[in-house]
Design a protein around this motif. Structure first.
Motif, short mmCIF file in Angstrom:
data_model
loop_
_atom_site.label_atom_id
_atom_site.label_comp_id
_atom_site.label_asym_id
_atom_site.label_seq_id
_atom_site.Cartn_x
_atom_site.Cartn_y
_atom_site.Cartn_z
N PRO A 26 0.85 -1.20 0.00
CA PRO A 26 0.00 0.00 0.00
C PRO A 26 0.88 1.25 0.00
N LEU A 27 1.03 1.86 -1.18
CA LEU A 27 1.95 2.99 -1.34
C LEU A 27 1.20 4.22 -1.83
N ARG A 28 1.72 5.39 -1.44
CA ARG A 28 1.18 6.63 -2.03
C ARG A 28 1.62 6.66 -3.48
N ARG A 29 0.66 6.84 -4.37
CA ARG A 29 1.01 6.76 -5.78
C ARG A 29 1.79 7.99 -6.23
N PRO A 30 2.55 7.85 -7.32
CA PRO A 30 3.30 8.99 -7.83
C PRO A 30 2.39 10.17 -8.14
N LEU A 31 2.86 11.36 -7.83
CA LEU A 31 2.12 12.56 -8.19
C LEU A 31 2.22 12.75 -9.71
N ARG A 32 1.08 13.04 -10.33
CA ARG A 32 1.06 13.23 -11.79
C ARG A 32 1.17 14.71 -12.10
N ALA A 33 2.18 15.06 -12.85
CA ALA A 33 2.41 16.48 -13.13
C ALA A 33 2.53 16.74 -14.62
N LEU A 34 1.80 17.75 -15.06
CA LEU A 34 1.92 18.21 -16.44
C LEU A 34 2.98 19.30 -16.50
N VAL A 35 3.87 19.20 -17.45
CA VAL A 35 4.89 20.23 -17.64
C VAL A 35 4.64 20.90 -18.98
N LEU A 36 4.52 22.20 -18.96
CA LEU A 36 4.24 22.93 -20.20
C LEU A 36 5.12 24.16 -20.26
N SER A 37 5.93 24.26 -21.30
CA SER A 37 6.80 25.43 -21.47
C SER A 37 6.17 26.39 -22.45
N THR A 38 6.43 27.67 -22.21
CA THR A 38 5.94 28.69 -23.14
C THR A 38 7.12 29.43 -23.74
N GLY A 39 6.97 29.88 -24.97
CA GLY A 39 8.00 30.71 -25.60
C GLY A 39 7.98 30.53 -27.11
N THR A 40 7.73 31.60 -27.83
CA THR A 40 7.70 31.55 -29.30
C THR A 40 9.09 31.26 -29.85
N GLU A 41 10.12 31.57 -29.07
CA GLU A 41 11.50 31.38 -29.53
C GLU A 41 11.97 29.93 -29.45
N LEU A 42 11.15 29.06 -28.89
CA LEU A 42 11.62 27.72 -28.56
C LEU A 42 11.46 26.73 -29.71
N VAL A 43 12.45 25.87 -29.84
CA VAL A 43 12.46 24.84 -30.87
C VAL A 43 12.79 23.52 -30.18
N ALA A 44 12.13 22.46 -30.57
CA ALA A 44 12.41 21.16 -29.96
C ALA A 44 13.79 20.67 -30.37
N PRO A 45 14.59 20.17 -29.42
CA PRO A 45 15.89 19.61 -29.76
C PRO A 45 15.75 18.58 -30.88
N GLY A 46 16.73 18.56 -31.77
CA GLY A 46 16.66 17.64 -32.91
C GLY A 46 16.23 18.32 -34.19
N GLU B 2 5.29 11.50 -11.72
CA GLU B 2 5.06 11.03 -13.08
C GLU B 2 4.83 12.22 -13.99
N PRO B 3 5.84 12.64 -14.75
CA PRO B 3 5.67 13.82 -15.59
C PRO B 3 4.99 13.49 -16.92
N THR B 4 4.17 14.42 -17.39
CA THR B 4 3.68 14.38 -18.77
C THR B 4 4.13 15.69 -19.37
N VAL B 5 4.87 15.61 -20.46
CA VAL B 5 5.33 16.85 -21.09
C VAL B 5 4.37 17.19 -22.22
N GLU B 6 3.72 18.34 -22.07
CA GLU B 6 2.88 18.87 -23.15
C GLU B 6 3.81 19.72 -24.00
N HIS B 7 3.75 19.50 -25.30
CA HIS B 7 4.62 20.25 -26.19
C HIS B 7 4.51 21.74 -25.86
N PHE B 8 5.62 22.43 -25.86
CA PHE B 8 5.61 23.85 -25.49
C PHE B 8 4.73 24.64 -26.45
N VAL B 9 4.21 25.74 -25.94
CA VAL B 9 3.30 26.56 -26.75
C VAL B 9 3.91 27.92 -27.00
N ALA B 10 3.48 28.54 -28.09
CA ALA B 10 3.93 29.89 -28.44
C ALA B 10 3.36 30.88 -27.43
#
Ligand code: AMP
Ligand code: MG
Length: 397
Positions: free
Chosen positions: A170-190, A216-224
């Protein structure tokens, strides 16, 4: 400029946002790093039956009055045998490590003290009665609390739970977190960069920081930097999350998309008396706790360390929420702004026990953060420290 919030005040706001995560029966394979929510009691003794600690022969002490002595081998007991017969007096049972002790035997003679025979065995010497026998309940007694509530599950704790027959805990489950970056200047690596663009680094960094605390992270693609795009991104991705973390768009300029989109919608923006990481925000978005971090990469990371890591660990049931902290003398002088708590990247010299700032205070100096192993904390009222002065040091794992 109004009065700034203290680090403690903002930390309290964020800690109060997060509720403890629910307790769930969790497979051992997914248990590492999570926290036990209830005392774990032993449903059986360990060892559950008396067994041999050595490969050798189980013998009655009465048959070992002189040496050498030759006895008939009356049975062979490998580990896993479930139908062991009592030992016939005047005989020996060949027995392997972990195999059940036959009733009537009271010593294990290791194979090295014998000729190793399979039909008959010559025993040259023997240890005192009781030797090399693992007794019932020697490790754990049935009904004992083996792991108290609040235990952080590591490999040995998984081991003992499995040994007691538990497939789940019986364990406390991982916290679920959404990560969202903002910035029009940003480009995905690659992808190729155009002039004026930079690679997006905060979301993968924060996702790594979350994973490192067992969340438990979920990365939402960054937005402009576009209010509509941000709200749409949040609405799409916030469902089922325990926490939303954004980066960027919260400082004093124009195009501060997070501020523009969320002011008056449940998020309170504030200046915190710290460097780096002054512009911060926190609140609830569609009832999901939300923390808006500044965009400069070092500010983002330091804010995570100062505010989010302890709050997330508390929500996941950790008894101990802060980084290990030591005090160490500086090996070089340090300057710090008046009225702000400064968090500097540092390197601890574990040989001579001193610490030094690693790189300058600039919040864009990401490679220096990557080279640091600690953070040096300089109080609000201190503007200068000399070599030899003691400072508080947070050890980053
Ligand atoms: P902001 O807080 O949006 O004003 O951003 C402050 C600085 O951090 C700017 O130099 C941004 O280009 C940079 N920055 C913001 N978000 C990110 C990110 N996700 N990855 C890398 N740099 C960022
Ligand atoms: Mg920005």
């Amino acid at each position: 400029m109004g009065r700034m919030r203290t680090v403690e005040q903002h930390a309290r706001v964020i800690a109060d946002l997060l509720r403890p995560t629910p307790v769930e029966p969790t497979d051992l394979a997914a248990a590492l790093g999570l926290v036990l929510a209830e005392d774990l009691r032993a449903p059986l003794d360990l060892p559950p039956f008396a067994n041999s600690a050595m490969d050798g022969y189980a013998v009655g002490a009465a048959d070992l009055s002189s040496f050498p002595v030759t006895l008939t081998v009356s049975q062979d007991i490998p580990a896993g045998r479930t139908d062991v017969a009592p030992l016939t007096p005047g005989t020996a049972a060949r027995i392997m490590t972990g195999a059940p002790l036959p009733p009537g035997a009271d010593v294990i003679v290791q194979v090295e003290r014998t000729d190793g025979g399979a039909e008959q065995v010559r025993i040259d010497s023997a240890p005192p009665p009781g030797t090399h026998i693992r007794t019932v309940g020697e490790d754990v007694r049935r009904g004992d609390v083996v792991l108290p509530a609040g235990t952080v599950i590591g490999a040995p704790q998984i081991g003992v739970a499995a040994a007691l027959g538990y497939a789940q805990l019986p364990l406390r489950r991982p916290l679920r977190a959404l990560v969202l970056s903002t910035g029009t200047e940003l480009v995905a690596p690659g992808n190729p960069l155009r002039p004026g663009q930079i690679y997006e680094s905060n979301a993968p960094m924060l996702a790594g920081a979350l994973a490192a605390v067992g969340a438990e992270p979920t990365v939402e693609h960054f937005v402009a930097d576009d209010v509509g795009a941000l709200r749409a991104g949040l609405d799409r991705a916030c469902v089922g999350q325990d926490l939303i973390i954004t980066s960027g768009g919260v400082s004093a300029g124009a195009y501060e998309v997070v501020k523009d989109a969320l002011t008056g919608r449940g998020i309170e923006f504030a200046k915190v008396a710290m460097q780096p990481g002054m512009p911060q925000g926190a609140g609830r978005y569609r009832d999901v706790p939300m923390v808006t971090l500044p965009g400069n990469p070092v500010s983002s990371y330091v804010s995570f360390e100062v505010f989010l890591r302890p709050a997330i660990r508390a929500a996941m049931g950790h008894p101990d929420i802060t980084r290990p902290t030591v005090r160490a003398p500086l090996s070089a002088p340090l300057d710090s702004p008046a009225g702000k708590r400064q968090f500097r990247r540092g390197l601890l010299d574990t040989v001579d026990g001193t610490v030094a700032a690693w790189g300058g205070p600039g919040s864009h100096l990401l490679a220096w953060l990557a080279g640091a192993d600690c953070m040096i904390v300089v109080p609000e009222d201190v503007t200068h420290l000399d070599a030899g002065d003691d400072v508080e040091v947070w050890l980053l794992g």
